[in-house]
Design a protein around this motif. Structure first.
Motif, PDB file in Angstrom:
ATOM      1  N   PHE A   1      18.617 -11.925  32.106  1.00  0.00           N
ATOM      2  CA  PHE A   1      18.750 -13.379  32.195  1.00  0.00           C
ATOM      3  C   PHE A   1      18.142 -13.856  33.503  1.00  0.00           C
ATOM      4  O   PHE A   1      18.205 -13.172  34.528  1.00  0.00           O
ATOM      5  N   GLY A   2      17.547 -15.032  33.494  1.00  0.00           N
ATOM      6  CA  GLY A   2      17.011 -15.570  34.736  1.00  0.00           C
ATOM      7  C   GLY A   2      16.224 -16.838  34.490  1.00  0.00           C
ATOM      8  O   GLY A   2      15.940 -17.197  33.341  1.00  0.00           O
ATOM      9  N   ARG A   3      15.909 -17.531  35.569  1.00  0.00           N
ATOM     10  CA  ARG A   3      15.074 -18.717  35.476  1.00  0.00           C
ATOM     11  C   ARG A   3      13.621 -18.305  35.274  1.00  0.00           C
ATOM     12  O   ARG A   3      13.177 -17.277  35.790  1.00  0.00           O
ATOM     13  N   LEU A   4      12.894 -19.116  34.547  1.00  0.00           N
ATOM     14  CA  LEU A   4      11.514 -18.789  34.203  1.00  0.00           C
ATOM     15  C   LEU A   4      10.657 -18.520  35.444  1.00  0.00           C
ATOM     16  O   LEU A   4       9.813 -17.616  35.446  1.00  0.00           O
ATOM     17  N   SER A   5      10.902 -19.289  36.491  1.00  0.00           N
ATOM     18  CA  SER A   5      10.089 -19.136  37.699  1.00  0.00           C
ATOM     19  C   SER A   5      10.332 -17.795  38.394  1.00  0.00           C
ATOM     20  O   SER A   5       9.527 -17.376  39.225  1.00  0.00           O
TER      21      SER A   5
ATOM     22  N   ALA B   1       6.317 -10.633  33.255  1.00  0.00           N
ATOM     23  CA  ALA B   1       6.222 -10.027  31.918  1.00  0.00           C
ATOM     24  C   ALA B   1       7.258  -8.914  31.766  1.00  0.00           C
ATOM     25  O   ALA B   1       7.799  -8.697  30.680  1.00  0.00           O
ATOM     26  N   ASP B   2       7.564  -8.224  32.863  1.00  0.00           N
ATOM     27  CA  ASP B   2       8.547  -7.137  32.787  1.00  0.00           C
ATOM     28  C   ASP B   2       9.942  -7.631  32.397  1.00  0.00           C
ATOM     29  O   ASP B   2      10.705  -6.892  31.775  1.00  0.00           O
ATOM     30  N   THR B   3      10.277  -8.858  32.802  1.00  0.00           N
ATOM     31  CA  THR B   3      11.578  -9.415  32.417  1.00  0.00           C
ATOM     32  C   THR B   3      11.688  -9.487  30.906  1.00  0.00           C
ATOM     33  O   THR B   3      12.718  -9.125  30.315  1.00  0.00           O
ATOM     34  N   PHE B   4      10.633  -9.958  30.289  1.00  0.00           N
ATOM     35  CA  PHE B   4      10.610 -10.073  28.821  1.00  0.00           C
ATOM     36  C   PHE B   4      10.485  -8.708  28.163  1.00  0.00           C
ATOM     37  O   PHE B   4      11.087  -8.442  27.123  1.00  0.00           O
ATOM     38  N   ARG B   5       9.681  -7.845  28.788  1.00  0.00           N
ATOM     39  CA  ARG B   5       9.509  -6.495  28.236  1.00  0.00           C
ATOM     40  C   ARG B   5      10.858  -5.771  28.170  1.00  0.00           C
ATOM     41  O   ARG B   5      11.132  -5.058  27.201  1.00  0.00           O
ATOM     42  N   TYR B   6      11.710  -5.986  29.163  1.00  0.00           N
ATOM     43  CA  TYR B   6      13.013  -5.310  29.182  1.00  0.00           C
ATOM     44  C   TYR B   6      13.818  -5.630  27.923  1.00  0.00           C
ATOM     45  O   TYR B   6      14.360  -4.749  27.258  1.00  0.00           O
ATOM     46  N   GLY B   7      13.881  -6.893  27.572  1.00  0.00           N
ATOM     47  CA  GLY B   7      14.635  -7.282  26.383  1.00  0.00           C
ATOM     48  C   GLY B   7      13.980  -6.812  25.098  1.00  0.00           C
ATOM     49  O   GLY B   7      14.662  -6.397  24.153  1.00  0.00           O
ATOM     50  N   LEU B   8      12.650  -6.872  25.051  1.00  0.00           N
ATOM     51  CA  LEU B   8      11.945  -6.406  23.846  1.00  0.00           C
ATOM     52  C   LEU B   8      12.155  -4.907  23.660  1.00  0.00           C
ATOM     53  O   LEU B   8      12.292  -4.429  22.531  1.00  0.00           O
ATOM     54  N   GLU B   9      12.202  -4.171  24.753  1.00  0.00           N
ATOM     55  CA  GLU B   9      12.456  -2.731  24.642  1.00  0.00           C
ATOM     56  C   GLU B   9      13.914  -2.436  24.301  1.00  0.00           C
ATOM     57  O   GLU B   9      14.196  -1.615  23.435  1.00  0.00           O
TER      58      GLU B   9
ATOM     59  N   SER C   1      22.994  -0.841   3.694  1.00  0.00           N
ATOM     60  CA  SER C   1      22.506  -1.962   4.503  1.00  0.00           C
ATOM     61  C   SER C   1      22.436  -1.625   5.982  1.00  0.00           C
ATOM     62  O   SER C   1      23.146  -0.752   6.483  1.00  0.00           O
ATOM     63  N   PHE C   2      21.551  -2.353   6.635  1.00  0.00           N
ATOM     64  CA  PHE C   2      21.475  -2.388   8.093  1.00  0.00           C
ATOM     65  C   PHE C   2      21.834  -3.809   8.542  1.00  0.00           C
ATOM     66  O   PHE C   2      21.312  -4.787   7.971  1.00  0.00           O
ATOM     67  N   THR C   3      22.660  -3.918   9.552  1.00  0.00           N
ATOM     68  CA  THR C   3      22.990  -5.224  10.125  1.00  0.00           C
ATOM     69  C   THR C   3      22.792  -5.148  11.635  1.00  0.00           C
ATOM     70  O   THR C   3      23.469  -4.375  12.318  1.00  0.00           O
ATOM     71  N   LEU C   4      21.857  -5.934  12.128  1.00  0.00           N
ATOM     72  CA  LEU C   4      21.541  -5.940  13.556  1.00  0.00           C
ATOM     73  C   LEU C   4      22.209  -7.136  14.226  1.00  0.00           C
ATOM     74  O   LEU C   4      22.876  -7.940  13.569  1.00  0.00           O
ATOM     75  N   THR C   5      22.020  -7.255  15.531  1.00  0.00           N
ATOM     76  CA  THR C   5      22.637  -8.360  16.266  1.00  0.00           C
ATOM     77  C   THR C   5      21.619  -9.014  17.188  1.00  0.00           C
ATOM     78  O   THR C   5      20.931  -8.322  17.954  1.00  0.00           O
ATOM     79  N   SER C   6      21.517 -10.343  17.097  1.00  0.00           N
ATOM     80  CA  SER C   6      20.663 -11.076  18.038  1.00  0.00           C
ATOM     81  C   SER C   6      21.548 -12.043  18.826  1.00  0.00           C
ATOM     82  O   SER C   6      22.447 -11.586  19.553  1.00  0.00           O
ATOM     83  N   GLY C   7      21.371 -13.345  18.712  1.00  0.00           N
ATOM     84  CA  GLY C   7      22.174 -14.304  19.456  1.00  0.00           C
ATOM     85  C   GLY C   7      21.584 -15.693  19.333  1.00  0.00           C
ATOM     86  O   GLY C   7      20.466 -15.873  18.828  1.00  0.00           O
ATOM     87  N   ILE C   8      22.319 -16.649  19.810  1.00  0.00           N
ATOM     88  CA  ILE C   8      22.042 -18.065  19.556  1.00  0.00           C
ATOM     89  C   ILE C   8      20.845 -18.628  20.322  1.00  0.00           C
ATOM     90  O   ILE C   8      20.329 -19.707  19.980  1.00  0.00           O
ATOM     91  N   LEU C   9      20.378 -17.913  21.368  1.00  0.00           N
ATOM     92  CA  LEU C   9      19.528 -18.596  22.352  1.00  0.00           C
ATOM     93  C   LEU C   9      18.120 -18.936  21.885  1.00  0.00           C
ATOM     94  O   LEU C   9      17.419 -19.698  22.547  1.00  0.00           O
ATOM     95  N   ASP C  10      17.688 -18.413  20.743  1.00  0.00           N
ATOM     96  CA  ASP C  10      16.379 -18.844  20.248  1.00  0.00           C
ATOM     97  C   ASP C  10      16.469 -20.132  19.437  1.00  0.00           C
ATOM     98  O   ASP C  10      15.434 -20.736  19.136  1.00  0.00           O
ATOM     99  N   ARG C  11      17.678 -20.562  19.073  1.00  0.00           N
ATOM    100  CA  ARG C  11      17.796 -21.846  18.360  1.00  0.00           C
ATOM    101  C   ARG C  11      18.518 -22.898  19.193  1.00  0.00           C
ATOM    102  O   ARG C  11      18.449 -24.080  18.887  1.00  0.00           O
ATOM    103  N   ASP C  12      19.186 -22.506  20.249  1.00  0.00           N
ATOM    104  CA  ASP C  12      19.968 -23.419  21.081  1.00  0.00           C
ATOM    105  C   ASP C  12      19.857 -22.907  22.522  1.00  0.00           C
ATOM    106  O   ASP C  12      20.771 -22.277  23.047  1.00  0.00           O
ATOM    107  N   PRO C  13      18.703 -23.163  23.152  1.00  0.00           N
ATOM    108  CA  PRO C  13      18.365 -22.468  24.396  1.00  0.00           C
ATOM    109  C   PRO C  13      19.147 -22.955  25.611  1.00  0.00           C
ATOM    110  O   PRO C  13      19.631 -24.087  25.641  1.00  0.00           O
ATOM    111  N   VAL C  14      19.222 -22.088  26.608  1.00  0.00           N
ATOM    112  CA  VAL C  14      19.797 -22.431  27.911  1.00  0.00           C
ATOM    113  C   VAL C  14      18.796 -22.010  28.996  1.00  0.00           C
ATOM    114  O   VAL C  14      17.895 -21.199  28.739  1.00  0.00           O
ATOM    115  N   LEU C  15      18.981 -22.552  30.183  1.00  0.00           N
ATOM    116  CA  LEU C  15      17.985 -22.335  31.242  1.00  0.00           C
ATOM    117  C   LEU C  15      17.758 -20.862  31.583  1.00  0.00           C
ATOM    118  O   LEU C  15      16.651 -20.465  31.914  1.00  0.00           O
ATOM    119  N   MET C  16      18.816 -20.066  31.522  1.00  0.00           N
ATOM    120  CA  MET C  16      18.675 -18.665  31.929  1.00  0.00           C
ATOM    121  C   MET C  16      18.195 -17.760  30.795  1.00  0.00           C
ATOM    122  O   MET C  16      18.062 -16.561  30.991  1.00  0.00           O
TER     123      MET C  16
END
Lengths: 199, 199
Positions: free
Chosen positions: B68-72, B76-84, B106-121
């Motif tokens: 989590f963090g502010r965009l500034s 790319a490594d910040t995003f890579r961490y979550g993708l990995e 079945s397989f059931t995975l877990t994501s979260g709300i932040l791609d549809r209801d974003p927050v600054l971090m």
């Protein structure tokens, strides 16, 4: 406006150039063609591109690669390839450009239809496209200087159907003109945080 | 049913355990707790887990980490961490499990709300969540043996609000009971290729 267009030589990049070049100054960039050579996988190369262009009003990326294949043939590396070469590359272009784009300017990225209208060969592309959708939705609310950020998500282009059409049964092809309009909407309009679908 | 639950010790994993354990045999797995030790970042560790459990009827993952963090402050490594650590890990769990899960499972995975209801971090989380949404939509149509694949996308849990609440202004908290129901819907129901939002 002064606009950087990365990936100008591809079928999608050409639509943006056709639509916008009569009204704006377009600086084309790409790995192997364009006004400036840039490798989006290299942060140093992206930095050098922004130094060379100086301040701009908009950045458009129509660059990105994914691997296509059936799920049973895929490994984590198949998905990693698209996340690296379509997602992290375009995210890096935005992060490095926050200082290079003038107040009120915009970033417009490119994803594709396969996360909302999937095909058998497209799980890697769908994963990358979904990541870009999530990125623009969230990053758009944390941009400085009234910058805007969107992603154009086109269906299969008419001009690309010879190469990819066999993988897209029943998909309606989209014209280059309609895809170009989506880039104009993002660059010349006022939306932000949006996935602009061209279906 | 015999069900593998990865990440059973987390706030989200506990909701699935609470909802399903009275009706099914749950094998818990995790990096540092559970019936079986597994590191989703290691394909060998995931393979060993499936060898140890033998055939199962469902796999649930409530495991994943993002930065989590502010965009500034991001690279790319910040995003890579979550993708990995949230995306490729869960995708690897599916790919390695195609043979281990019984017909119709079945397989059931877990994501979260932040791609549809974003927050600054949350741009890193949003990018990972979007990737998972794209993955399940596309991979679900290419699964063998009538297997199903979904992702539960919960809002901030009441029980997690002490830790994360400050980053989620105005977000309605969701109860563990409601999140658990979403896992039941995916495991005991018949849907596939869906993002099951718990808002």
């Amino acid at each position: 406006m002064k606009i950087i267009l990365v990936g100008a030589s591809g079928d999608v990049g050409k639509t943006a150039f056709e639509e916008l070049s009569s009204r704006h100054e377009i600086i084309t960039a790409g790995r192997s063609s364009g006004d400036i050579a840039v490798d989006l996988a290299s942060p140093e190369s992206v930095e050098a591109m922004y130094l060379q262009t100086g301040p701009v009003d908009a950045v458009i990326s129509a660059a990105g690669e994914v691997e296509f294949g059936r799920l049973s043939d895929m490994t984590a590396d198949t998905f990693r390839y698209g996340l690296e070469n379509k997602v992290l590359t375009q995210i890096g272009l935005v992060l490095a450009g926050l200082n290079a784009v003038n107040d009120g300017g915009s970033f417009t990225l490119t994803s594709g239809i396969l996360d909302r209208d999937p095909v058998l060969m497209g799980a890697g592309a769908a994963t990358a496209n979904g990541a870009l959708a999530g990125f623009v939705k969230a990053a758009a609310i944390d941009l400085p200087k009234n910058l805007r950020l969107n992603v154009v998500s086109p269906g299969l282009l008419e001009v690309s159907s010879d190469q990819y059409g066999a993988w897209f049964p029943g998909h309606e092809l989209v014209s280059s003109r309609r895809v170009g309009l989506a880039y104009a909407k993002c660059v010349e309009g006022a939306i932000t945080g949006q996935v602009v679908a061209v279906d």
